[in-house]
Design an enzyme around this catalytic site. Structure first.
Site, PDB file in Angstrom:
ATOM      1  N   ARG A  25       0.825  -1.214   0.000  1.00  0.00           N
ATOM      2  CA  ARG A  25       0.000   0.000   0.000  1.00  0.00           C
ATOM      3  C   ARG A  25       0.855   1.259   0.000  1.00  0.00           C
ATOM      4  O   ARG A  25       0.518   2.241   0.663  1.00  0.00           O
ATOM      5  CB  ARG A  25      -0.956   0.034   1.200  1.00  0.00           C
ATOM      6  CG  ARG A  25      -1.977  -1.086   1.226  1.00  0.00           C
ATOM      7  CD  ARG A  25      -3.092  -0.813   0.210  1.00  0.00           C
ATOM      8  NE  ARG A  25      -4.196  -1.737   0.388  1.00  0.00           N
ATOM      9  CZ  ARG A  25      -5.360  -1.402   0.961  1.00  0.00           C
ATOM     10  NH1 ARG A  25      -5.564  -0.195   1.395  1.00  0.00           N
ATOM     11  NH2 ARG A  25      -6.302  -2.304   1.068  1.00  0.00           N
ATOM     12  N   ARG A  29      -4.034   6.717   0.337  1.00  0.00           N
ATOM     13  CA  ARG A  29      -4.578   7.962   0.894  1.00  0.00           C
ATOM     14  C   ARG A  29      -3.626   8.736   1.788  1.00  0.00           C
ATOM     15  O   ARG A  29      -3.826   9.916   2.028  1.00  0.00           O
ATOM     16  CB  ARG A  29      -5.858   7.653   1.677  1.00  0.00           C
ATOM     17  CG  ARG A  29      -7.060   7.440   0.784  1.00  0.00           C
ATOM     18  CD  ARG A  29      -8.182   6.822   1.572  1.00  0.00           C
ATOM     19  NE  ARG A  29      -7.707   5.577   2.162  1.00  0.00           N
ATOM     20  CZ  ARG A  29      -8.481   4.711   2.806  1.00  0.00           C
ATOM     21  NH1 ARG A  29      -9.751   4.976   2.973  1.00  0.00           N
ATOM     22  NH2 ARG A  29      -7.989   3.594   3.290  1.00  0.00           N
ATOM     23  N   ARG A  38      -7.716  11.481  -6.210  1.00  0.00           N
ATOM     24  CA  ARG A  38      -8.986  10.878  -5.784  1.00  0.00           C
ATOM     25  C   ARG A  38     -10.125  11.894  -5.721  1.00  0.00           C
ATOM     26  O   ARG A  38     -11.291  11.511  -5.746  1.00  0.00           O
ATOM     27  CB  ARG A  38      -8.818  10.176  -4.430  1.00  0.00           C
ATOM     28  CG  ARG A  38      -8.194   8.820  -4.538  1.00  0.00           C
ATOM     29  CD  ARG A  38      -9.169   7.748  -5.044  1.00  0.00           C
ATOM     30  NE  ARG A  38     -10.048   7.281  -3.979  1.00  0.00           N
ATOM     31  CZ  ARG A  38     -11.353   7.482  -3.936  1.00  0.00           C
ATOM     32  NH1 ARG A  38     -11.948   8.151  -4.898  1.00  0.00           N
ATOM     33  NH2 ARG A  38     -12.064   7.011  -2.944  1.00  0.00           N
ATOM     34  N   ASP A  74      -6.500  -3.221  -7.309  1.00  0.00           N
ATOM     35  CA  ASP A  74      -7.121  -3.671  -6.060  1.00  0.00           C
ATOM     36  C   ASP A  74      -7.439  -5.152  -6.128  1.00  0.00           C
ATOM     37  O   ASP A  74      -7.728  -5.701  -7.188  1.00  0.00           O
ATOM     38  CB  ASP A  74      -8.383  -2.876  -5.745  1.00  0.00           C
ATOM     39  CG  ASP A  74      -8.848  -3.130  -4.307  1.00  0.00           C
ATOM     40  OD1 ASP A  74      -8.141  -2.720  -3.383  1.00  0.00           O
ATOM     41  OD2 ASP A  74      -9.885  -3.783  -4.129  1.00  0.00           O
ATOM     42  N   TYR A 154     -14.437 -12.103   0.457  1.00  0.00           N
ATOM     43  CA  TYR A 154     -15.184 -10.879   0.111  1.00  0.00           C
ATOM     44  C   TYR A 154     -16.425 -11.207  -0.718  1.00  0.00           C
ATOM     45  O   TYR A 154     -17.466 -10.575  -0.573  1.00  0.00           O
ATOM     46  CB  TYR A 154     -14.287  -9.896  -0.651  1.00  0.00           C
ATOM     47  CG  TYR A 154     -13.324  -9.160   0.250  1.00  0.00           C
ATOM     48  CD1 TYR A 154     -13.711  -8.021   0.949  1.00  0.00           C
ATOM     49  CD2 TYR A 154     -12.022  -9.612   0.417  1.00  0.00           C
ATOM     50  CE1 TYR A 154     -12.831  -7.356   1.789  1.00  0.00           C
ATOM     51  CE2 TYR A 154     -11.135  -8.956   1.255  1.00  0.00           C
ATOM     52  CZ  TYR A 154     -11.545  -7.828   1.935  1.00  0.00           C
ATOM     53  OH  TYR A 154     -10.671  -7.174   2.764  1.00  0.00           O
TER      54      TYR A 154
HETATM   55  O1  CP3 Z   1       0.086  -1.527  -2.462  1.00  0.00           O
HETATM   56  C1  CP3 Z   1      -0.207  -0.679  -3.329  1.00  0.00           C
HETATM   57  O2  CP3 Z   1       0.264   0.478  -3.323  1.00  0.00           O
HETATM   58  C2  CP3 Z   1      -1.091  -1.097  -4.466  1.00  0.00           C
HETATM   59  C3  CP3 Z   1      -2.463  -0.828  -4.282  1.00  0.00           C
HETATM   60  C4  CP3 Z   1      -3.382  -1.764  -3.524  1.00  0.00           C
HETATM   61  C5  CP3 Z   1      -4.711  -1.372  -3.240  1.00  0.00           C
HETATM   62  N1  CP3 Z   1      -5.336  -2.443  -2.685  1.00  0.00           N
HETATM   63  C6  CP3 Z   1      -5.323  -0.059  -3.542  1.00  0.00           C
HETATM   64  C7  CP3 Z   1      -6.410   0.411  -2.664  1.00  0.00           C
HETATM   65  C8  CP3 Z   1      -3.215  -3.070  -3.075  1.00  0.00           C
HETATM   66  C9  CP3 Z   1      -1.979  -3.956  -3.083  1.00  0.00           C
HETATM   67  C10 CP3 Z   1      -4.469  -3.488  -2.547  1.00  0.00           C
HETATM   68  C11 CP3 Z   1      -4.708  -4.843  -2.021  1.00  0.00           C
HETATM   69  C12 CP3 Z   1      -5.923  -5.103  -1.254  1.00  0.00           C
HETATM   70  N2  CP3 Z   1      -7.172  -4.603  -1.481  1.00  0.00           N
HETATM   71  C13 CP3 Z   1      -6.000  -6.012  -0.192  1.00  0.00           C
HETATM   72  C14 CP3 Z   1      -4.863  -6.860   0.317  1.00  0.00           C
HETATM   73  C15 CP3 Z   1      -3.925  -6.104   1.169  1.00  0.00           C
HETATM   74  C16 CP3 Z   1      -4.410  -5.868   2.546  1.00  0.00           C
HETATM   75  O3  CP3 Z   1      -4.415  -4.700   2.966  1.00  0.00           O
HETATM   76  O4  CP3 Z   1      -4.731  -6.860   3.225  1.00  0.00           O
HETATM   77  C17 CP3 Z   1      -7.319  -6.015   0.268  1.00  0.00           C
HETATM   78  C18 CP3 Z   1      -7.853  -6.816   1.428  1.00  0.00           C
HETATM   79  C19 CP3 Z   1      -8.055  -5.129  -0.559  1.00  0.00           C
HETATM   80  C20 CP3 Z   1      -9.499  -4.824  -0.502  1.00  0.00           C
HETATM   81  C21 CP3 Z   1      -9.757  -3.408  -0.196  1.00  0.00           C
HETATM   82  N3  CP3 Z   1      -9.546  -2.343  -1.067  1.00  0.00           N
HETATM   83  C22 CP3 Z   1     -10.275  -2.896   1.009  1.00  0.00           C
HETATM   84  C23 CP3 Z   1     -10.615  -3.724   2.225  1.00  0.00           C
HETATM   85  C24 CP3 Z   1     -10.383  -1.511   0.835  1.00  0.00           C
HETATM   86  C25 CP3 Z   1     -11.008  -0.542   1.786  1.00  0.00           C
HETATM   87  C26 CP3 Z   1     -10.193  -0.314   2.987  1.00  0.00           C
HETATM   88  C27 CP3 Z   1      -9.288   0.844   2.764  1.00  0.00           C
HETATM   89  O5  CP3 Z   1      -8.092   0.739   3.079  1.00  0.00           O
HETATM   90  O6  CP3 Z   1      -9.808   1.869   2.333  1.00  0.00           O
HETATM   91  C28 CP3 Z   1      -9.876  -1.195  -0.448  1.00  0.00           C
HETATM   92  C29 CP3 Z   1      -9.729   0.144  -1.041  1.00  0.00           C
HETATM   93  C30 CP3 Z   1      -8.358   0.534  -1.554  1.00  0.00           C
HETATM   94  N4  CP3 Z   1      -7.570  -0.244  -2.350  1.00  0.00           N
HETATM   95  C31 CP3 Z   1      -7.681   1.765  -1.335  1.00  0.00           C
HETATM   96  C32 CP3 Z   1      -6.471   1.710  -2.047  1.00  0.00           C
HETATM   97  C33 CP3 Z   1      -5.419   2.768  -2.156  1.00  0.00           C
HETATM   98  C34 CP3 Z   1      -8.186   2.966  -0.530  1.00  0.00           C
HETATM   99  C35 CP3 Z   1      -9.448   3.444  -1.074  1.00  0.00           C
HETATM  100  C36 CP3 Z   1      -9.540   4.816  -1.667  1.00  0.00           C
HETATM  101  O7  CP3 Z   1      -8.648   5.362  -2.346  1.00  0.00           O
HETATM  102  O8  CP3 Z   1     -10.621   5.351  -1.482  1.00  0.00           O
END
Ligand code: CP3
Length: 357
Positions: A25, A29, A38, A74, A154
């Site tokens: 990640r 944000r 965003r 994602d 999910y």
């Molecule tokens: O690592 C990186 O920089 C690459 C981007 C990346 C995202 N999601 C972008 C994202 C990666 C590697 C993921 C993986 C991901 N997504 C996982 C596995 C990693 C982990 O944290 O366990 C999971 C479970 C998800 C599912 C997911 N996507 C959730 C649960 C959420 C909401 C929670 C949150 O942190 O907001 C997301 C949204 C998401 N995916 C965001 C980003 C940058 C934030 C949302 C936004 O920009 O509004």
């Protein structure tokens, strides 16, 4: 040694000048550049437009100075080609509809899911191509996908879960339906990752974020066989797979059976003990607590030094967190950690350091 060589050598347990460093990640944000984008685009637009996904990926790497670029995408993107609706609701996280848990007959609902083609996710590979070209091959691009259990959780729960009760009930009460679901997800995830490799990903990470919700026995029965299939296919291409999970320290040894070149561990296990338990045949990634990035500078420094010391000398170590960067993290602290790892003395063979005394 450039970043690509350093990272790939570490994946293959060869000696490096210092540990490679990147963060799960690392784009998100907590970064002002990301928040500005965003305001204009949804998360799905950022993922699905290769120009934007490339910009987000590249900006994070250049701002932090890390050794690898994880492609911006994602884990839940495969929901759409499976015919499900995916949205990210402000404040409540991702929502997938209809959730398999709401189906009157889950076996029938799973049988009715289309067998999707990975081409529907081709925008991720296009972003990889562009990111690789941007860095002219000097920074390795890491592709990724959700592991089948974590993605399925999910789809079943319809979003995030604390207890995974609906998922566990499905796999215990309807084991044949669970196997059927896995048999739909595995070819899709394998083809998706193979496309990312063909587009130039130097390695791929399989995110099994919630595997630790399961007992070892359930992990062995319902998860491991499917992870092994995907890992074997990608490792068979000559591309290292990083297998990431959390909460699995109780059965770390079992994770070796995934066949992945690299096992990513969280902070609940001491890294030296993890390396000992995993043995010499596998590289290890991790395992700073993401919350340490919010600690006072002296404590953060101590935490990073502890991780580096615990990683020790043996080749095959990649510095990372034990889970993703938290949204409230100051970017300066992430940059400070990169500097600490990059200043880490080159790992010397034990013999040499002993004789030098
Ligand atoms: O690592 C990186 O920089 C690459 C981007 C990346 C995202 N999601 C972008 C994202 C990666 C590697 C993921 C993986 C991901 N997504 C996982 C596995 C990693 C982990 O944290 O366990 C999971 C479970 C998800 C599912 C997911 N996507 C959730 C649960 C959420 C909401 C929670 C949150 O942190 O907001 C997301 C949204 C998401 N995916 C965001 C980003 C940058 C934030 C949302 C936004 O920009 O509004």
């Amino acid at each position: 040694m450039d970043s690509r060589e350093r990272f790939l050598r570490a994946c293959r347990r060869q000696a490096v000048d210092r540990p490679p460093v990147w963060f799960m990640r690392q784009a998100g944000r907590y970064m002002a550049e990301y928040r500005r984008l965003r305001e204009r685009f949804s998360l799905l637009e950022l993922c699905q437009r290769p120009d934007l996904a490339t910009e987000v990926t590249v900006t994070a790497v250049e701002r932090l100075g890390v050794d690898a670029a994880i492609i911006f995408a994602d884990l839940l993107l495969p929901a759409e080609p499976l015919g499900l609706k995916l949205r990210y609701a402000a404040g409540e996280g991702p929502v997938i509809t209809p959730a398999l848990r709401d189906a009157a007959d889950p076996a029938a609902a799973i049988a009715d899911l289309p067998a999707p083609e990975a081409e529907a996710l081709g925008y991720v590979s296009e972003a990889i191509r562009r990111t690789r070209a941007h860095f002219a091959g000097r920074i390795p691009v890491i592709g990724f996908a959700g592991a089948p259990f974590t993605l399925a959780s999910y789809l079943v729960e319809g979003g995030a879960s604390r207890t995974f009760v609906a998922t566990k009930r499905l796999l215990w009460e309807h084991p044949a339906a669970w196997a059927h679901l896995m048999e739909k997800l595995c070819p899709l995830l394998t083809a998706f990752l193979a496309d990312q490799v063909a587009a130039g990903a130097a390695a791929v990470q399989l995110f099994d974020s919630w595997a630790g919700a399961l007992s070892e026995a359930d992990y062995r029965q319902f998860v491991l066989p499917y992870v092994r299939l995907i890992v074997a296919a990608i490792e068979g291409l000559g591309t290292p797979v990083i297998y990431f999970s959390t909460g699995t320290a109780g059965y770390l040894e079992t994770l070796r059976e995934t066949g992945a070149s690299v096992i990513s561990v969280d902070w609940r296990v001491d890294l030296a003990a993890a390396r000992e338990r995993l043995g010499e045949g596998v590289a290890v990634q991790g395992n700073l607590d993401p919350a340490a990035l919010l600690a006072p500078p002296a404590e953060l420094r101590r935490a990073v030094q502890r991780v580096l010391a615990a990683a020790g000398d043996p080749p095959g170590y990649i510095f990372n967190l034990g889970h993703g960067i938290l949204p409230e993290t100051p970017v300066e602290n992430v940059r400070a950690v990169v500097a600490m790892v990059q200043d880490a003395p080159a790992a010397r063979p034990r013999r040499e350091s002993a004789e030098g005394m």
